[in-house]
Design an enzyme around this catalytic site. Sequence first.
Site: not given
Ligand code: GLN
Length: 206
Positions: A78, A171, A173
């Site tokens: 992410c 994710h 994790e």
């Molecule tokens: N929206 C977050 C970002 O732009 C990422 C979100 C996440 O890692 N769950 O950094």
Amino acid sequence: MRIGVLALQGSFAEHVEAFRRLGVPAPEVRLPEDLEGLRGLVIPGGESTTISHLLMEYGLFDPLSRMIATGFPVWGTCAGMILLARHSTAMPHPTLAAIDIAVERNGWGRQVDSYETEIGVPALGGPPFRAVFIRPPVVTDVGPEVSRLAQVDGGTVVAVRQGDALATAFHPELTADLRFHNYFVQIVAAARTDAARTESIALTTS
Ligand code: GLN
């Protein structure tokens, strides 16, 4: 074999726990010297702008960039995917550019604040993977050297690999399924980068 987990902000504790369950030592990385002797690094989910600022502030950006340029294995989830992309919208500093993808931060809009779905991931084998998305980036461009590991309905790519760099918009994790962690362990185990070389790179760039 030790796989570091970048522990500046975000879901690093969950990654450490997943590797512990696989029996792989996963030290937390906060300072350049923490990179010494690692065979790979995970960049967790969190807030990519915060992680980006802290990478600069703690002097980690330059040594990590150089390690990545020599093929050091990395996996971003992410926010970590955003940091590994060649380009992302709305970032305060350059990204680490480990993977030739472009991403749009928070590109799904508000309706995907949090969303779970099953995705097929042929590289993992076995049943579909439960993907947890939390304000994920959208992959808007995929370079010719990049493998698409998974897509959601509608065709948007959500997991990619280029060489020994891996990125997932979701994710792993945050679920009990260890297959992605195991997949990264296999990448690291097979990587050409040896610990001694990594160590010398980290030491000569501080
Ligand atoms: N929206 C977050 C970002 O732009 C990422 C979100 C996440 O890692 N769950 O950094």
